[in-house]
Design a protein around this motif. Structure first.
Motif, PDB file in Angstrom:
ATOM      1  N   LEU A 659      -7.410   6.884   0.210  1.00 51.70           N
ATOM      2  CA  LEU A 659      -7.765   5.713   1.017  1.00 51.70           C
ATOM      3  C   LEU A 659      -8.420   6.146   2.325  1.00 51.70           C
ATOM      4  O   LEU A 659      -8.088   7.184   2.895  1.00 51.70           O
ATOM      5  CB  LEU A 659      -6.508   4.882   1.305  1.00 51.70           C
ATOM      6  N   SER A 660      -9.310   5.346   2.765  1.00 50.14           N
ATOM      7  CA  SER A 660      -9.996   5.620   4.029  1.00 50.14           C
ATOM      8  C   SER A 660      -9.114   5.188   5.188  1.00 50.14           C
ATOM      9  O   SER A 660      -8.242   4.324   5.053  1.00 50.14           O
ATOM     10  CB  SER A 660     -11.330   4.876   4.067  1.00 50.14           C
ATOM     11  N   ASP A 663      -9.291   1.443   5.845  1.00 46.92           N
ATOM     12  CA  ASP A 663      -8.804   0.452   4.888  1.00 46.92           C
ATOM     13  C   ASP A 663      -7.528  -0.179   5.431  1.00 46.92           C
ATOM     14  O   ASP A 663      -6.592   0.516   5.851  1.00 46.92           O
ATOM     15  CB  ASP A 663      -8.521   1.091   3.528  1.00 46.92           C
ATOM     16  N   THR A 664      -7.486  -1.513   5.357  1.00 44.84           N
ATOM     17  CA  THR A 664      -6.320  -2.233   5.878  1.00 44.84           C
ATOM     18  C   THR A 664      -5.724  -3.193   4.868  1.00 44.84           C
ATOM     19  O   THR A 664      -4.605  -3.669   5.055  1.00 44.84           O
ATOM     20  CB  THR A 664      -6.720  -3.033   7.130  1.00 44.84           C
ATOM     21  N   SER A 665      -6.413  -3.468   3.771  1.00 47.56           N
ATOM     22  CA  SER A 665      -5.937  -4.428   2.776  1.00 47.56           C
ATOM     23  C   SER A 665      -5.447  -3.689   1.535  1.00 47.56           C
ATOM     24  O   SER A 665      -6.063  -2.722   1.091  1.00 47.56           O
ATOM     25  CB  SER A 665      -7.049  -5.407   2.396  1.00 47.56           C
ATOM     26  N   LYS A 668      -7.463  -2.721  -1.662  1.00 43.89           N
ATOM     27  CA  LYS A 668      -8.220  -1.478  -1.815  1.00 43.89           C
ATOM     28  C   LYS A 668      -7.529  -0.475  -2.759  1.00 43.89           C
ATOM     29  O   LYS A 668      -8.117   0.557  -3.084  1.00 43.89           O
ATOM     30  CB  LYS A 668      -8.406  -0.811  -0.446  1.00 43.89           C
TER      31      LYS A 668
END
Length: 799
Positions: A659-660, A663-665, A668
């Motif tokens: 994950l980046s 990314d917050t959701s 993803k």
């Protein structure tokens, strides 16, 4: 001269042997030499004197002809020497070994080899009333009344005893039971109203002769109680050609008895065991015939035939009958007929009433076959079942009759897992207590090892916890496929008949409920034995951490991570997406296998490097060579320690989602389908960044948004041994950030750090100072340039 000395030594040996033998048989009270004067006795005594295992006897025991050690004990020593020698094998034994490849003993020979070292009868045993008194026997006479007599007398050479005031009484040849009456009558001639009691003390020794086919023929001095069996034990029994079925005792030129040793050895019949008298001759004739018994019999051996009319039943009776695994329907008789052009023939017959009456001949070889362990009316159930069973086949029996209910498909391992639920919990609690105590005791020792052990403990608890065992109590059955394995007895062809086990258990009238036959083997498989499609597998997935309802959920094979999070009520406000952890058992097994491969590859590589270093090791003097050797040993020790740490590492089975940081959701997350045993952990966002390694102070620093690696390193303070070019970051999402592959214009130090990340600063592997490296470099270049100069000078000279 040497010949004279040799003859003199031989004569001295015989003289000593004769003297010892005579002394042993002398009666000190009578002063009479009662020893036989035959050359056989002298020969036997000389062998006893020269035997290395013969034990010397004391002066006291040498005068006692009835003691256990003398003279019978010395004969026993001679017999022990004979038994220890290698037994002679007959030509028939060698032929049987050639024909069958087996070394068969002659039945009865072990009786003589395993005989006790002391076979002399007990002197405390009561004297038989039929015992004939003779020279050397001791008589105890007691009388009271008008005269008191308490006298111990020994029969002299005339066979009489001399009792004071009574006179000589002749007892030679008198039975022991009649001695009291004779003595009482002699006393009554001179005195009246006298009561007489007669008993016996030491009895004389007797001499017997063993001749014929004996293993050790000669004369033997035995106790007066001795019998034919006693004498045979003393002489070692018959030799390889001697008979055990017709051992004769001759007395005064007549045969007074014969003994069949087979009746005694095989059945314990000792009725024909002759009581020996002084001067008896034991004659062992040659055996009449031999037959061999092999195969499935209780006692494979070579048996002597007692007569030419012996039958198969007689020999089997001597062998203890047939074992239960013998096949009475098939026996083979190999016969030798020397008069024919092809002397060997073979015959097959059954061991029925007619076959058991078949007459055996000399040289016959009887082979009894073993029964084939085949069931005529059985079917077998095996595989993923309660227990593998073999049941009798009933008329019209089908699969449903063999498996009447589904409970028969619950394996013992499944039941054991159900029973071990509480046991494992208690074991884990005890294990945790013990580990906590050990950790408190050894807190200051071996921090690296304790850290590895704690990591292993975390993995172990993760696997064996209660949540991990939910849903795995019973092995799942492969309901779509089971199989009947059937053998055609006519063609011996094997056929497989698959059937749907689920349909059979649901409906007894299903076409899959096949009719069973004798010999069928029904096999039930689990889903682990034969993997079924993902759509038919059970899925129990575990979700923990920052969700509204963490726990273990039964999912569909088509569900993914998003479905699991939704079933758990969705994430909480504290959920940290970047640090989400996902574990799978199959991945853990693959990781562990790859880790072991890496360790083996490194071991091979290290051995190769060590060999190269040892081969290239050089030094101008002893001090340089010793220094190089010390360095090599230090490198070997360091590499061994590294391998030990690698072996202790355990795979976790974690899958990195990559994950980046932006990314917050949770949308993803990858659309990864779930498998049984999957574990999803959604942590809360940590507040710290961990920095450890070659630092002045290892610490956990509060995370601040936007700070890079170099900022945290500046706060931690790298030490002088820190390798700043090898710094790497263990990201919270399961990935590793290092300088390798980041390009020319990017480095780890400029990367943004996320909550939960760990910054690792390794130490320098090369401990040499910059000056030392510079001087070593100059030395290497000087050697290269000097070599180049010498080469150029040589070329110039050659030109």
């Amino acid at each position: 001269m040497q010949r004279i000395i040799k003859c003199g030594f031989s004569a001295l040996t015989i003289a000593l042997a004769s003297g010892v033998f005579a002394q042993e048989n002398a009666d000190p009270k009578l002063g009479v030499d009662a020893s036989p004067s035959s050359f056989g006795n002298i020969k036997l005594a000389s062998k006893i004197v020269n035997a290395p295992s013969a034990q010397p006897t004391s002066a006291t025991s040498s005068t006692d002809p009835n003691s256990d050690m003398n003279p019978v004990g010395r004969v026993a020593d001679s017999r022990t020497i004979v038994a220890s020698q290698k037994l002679e094998r007959s030509e028939f034994q060698n032929f049987i070994q050639y024909a069958t490849g087996k070394k068969l003993p002659v039945f009865g020979t072990e009786f003589f080899l395993n005989a006790p070292s002391n076979f002399a009868p007990s002197q405390s045993a009561p004297v038989s009333s039929e015992y004939l008194l003779g020279v050397g026997d001791e008589v105890l006479v007691r009388a009271w009344g008008s005269i008191d007599i308490d006298y111990r007398a020994t029969l002299d050479r005339n066979g009489a005893v001399n009792i004071p005031t009574i006179g000589a009484i002749s007892l030679a040849g008198v039975k022991a039971g009649d001695a009291e009456a004779i003595i009482k009558a002699s006393v009554a001639k001179q005195y009246r109203d006298v009561t007489v009691s007669v008993s016996f003390g030491r009895l004389r020794a007797i001499t017997v002769y063993v001749v014929g086919q004996a293993r050790k023929p000669g004369s033997y001095t035995l106790s007066g109680f001795s019998t034919l069996v006693t004498a045979l034990l003393a002489s070692g029994g018959p030799n390889a050609n001697g008979s055990m079925r017709n051992v004769q005792v001759k007395r005064a030129g007549k045969v007074v008895g014969s003994l069949d040793l087979y009746a005694f050895i095989a059945k314990g019949d000792k009725a024909n065991d002759v009581k020996l008298l002084d001067g008896d001759t034991i004659f062992i004739p040659a055996a009449v015939a031999y037959v061999a018994l092999v195969g499935k019999v209780n006692m494979p051996a070579i048996y002597e035939l007692g007569s030419t009319s012996e039958t198969v039943a007689n020999v089997l009776d001597l062998a203890g009958g047939l074992p239960v695994v013998a096949d009475p329907r098939r026996a083979f008789l190999e016969r030798i007929e020397p008069g024919k052009q092809q002397p060997r023939t073979i015959e097959e017959f059954a061991l029925d009433q007619a076959g058991l009456k078949k007459t055996l001949k000399n040289g016959d070889l009887l082979t009894v076959s073993s029964v084939t362990p085949d069931f005529a009316n059985a079917v077998t159930l095996r595989g993923n079942v309660d227990q593998a069973v073999r049941v009798p086949l009933k008329p019209g029996m089908r699969i449903r009759d063999l498996i009447p209910n589904r409970e028969m498909l619950i394996t013992r391992a499944s039941v054991q897992r159900q029973n071990d639920v509480l046991i494992q919990k208690e074991e884990n609690q005890n294990q945790d207590k013990n580990q906590d105590k050990n950790q408190d005791k050894n807190q200051d020792k071996n921090q690296d090892k304790n850290q590895d052990k704690n990591q292993d403990k975390a993995v172990r608890e993760n696997v064996t916890s209660i949540a991990a065992r939910i849903g795995n109590l019973i092995d799942d059955i492969n309901w779509d496929y089971a199989v009947i394995e059937r053998v055609d007895r006519t063609t011996l062809a094997v056929s497989l008949i698959p059937f749907n086990l689920g349909k059979v258990m649901d409906d007894a009238n299903s076409p899959d409920n096949f009719l069973l036959q004798a010999g069928d083997a029904v096999t039930v498989f689990s889903q682990n034995d034969v993997q079924v499609p993902m759509a038919k597998r059970k899925v129990f997935a575990r979700i923990e951490g920052e969700v509204n309802a963490p726990g273990v959920y039964q999912m569909l094979p088509t569900d993914n991570l998003a479905s699991l999070i939704a079933k758990a009520g969705g994430p909480t406000n504290d959920a940290y997406l970047f640090g989400t952890e996902f574990y799978r058992e199959k991945v853990r097994q693959d990781q562990q296998a790859n880790l072991e491969k890496v360790v083996r590859r490194l071991e091979t590589q290290m051995r190769t490097e060590r060999a190269k270093a040892a081969a290239n090791q050089s030094g101008t003097d002893a001090a340089s060579a010793q220094l190089a050797d010390v360095k090599l040993k230090a490198e070997i020790q360091a590499s061994n320690e590294a391998l030990v740490r690698l072996r202790e590492m355990k795979a976790t089975g974690r899958i990195a989602f990559g994950l980046s940081t932006t990314d917050t959701s949770f949308d993803k997350l990858p659309l990864l389908k779930l498998e049984n045993g999957d574990q999803l952990v959604i942590p809360s966002r940590p507040d710290f960044v961990h920095v450890f390694g070659a630092l002045n102070q290892e610490s956990s620093i509060i995370w601040r948004s936007g700070l890079t690696v170099d900022k945290y390193l500046a706060e931690a303070g790298p030490s002088s041994e820190a390798d700043m070019d090898g710094v790497f970051v263990l990201r919270a999402n399961g990935t590793v950030l290092s300088a390798t592959g980041r390009g020319w214009f990017s480095s780890v130090s400029s990367a943004e750090v996320m909550p939960g990340d760990s910054i690792v600063v390794p130490e320098k592997l090369n401990k040499e100072t910059a000056y030392k490296q510079f001087t070593n470099g100059l030395k290497d270049w000087a050697q290269i340039l000097s070599g180049f100069g010498l080469g150029a000078a040589a070329i110039k000279t050659l030109r």
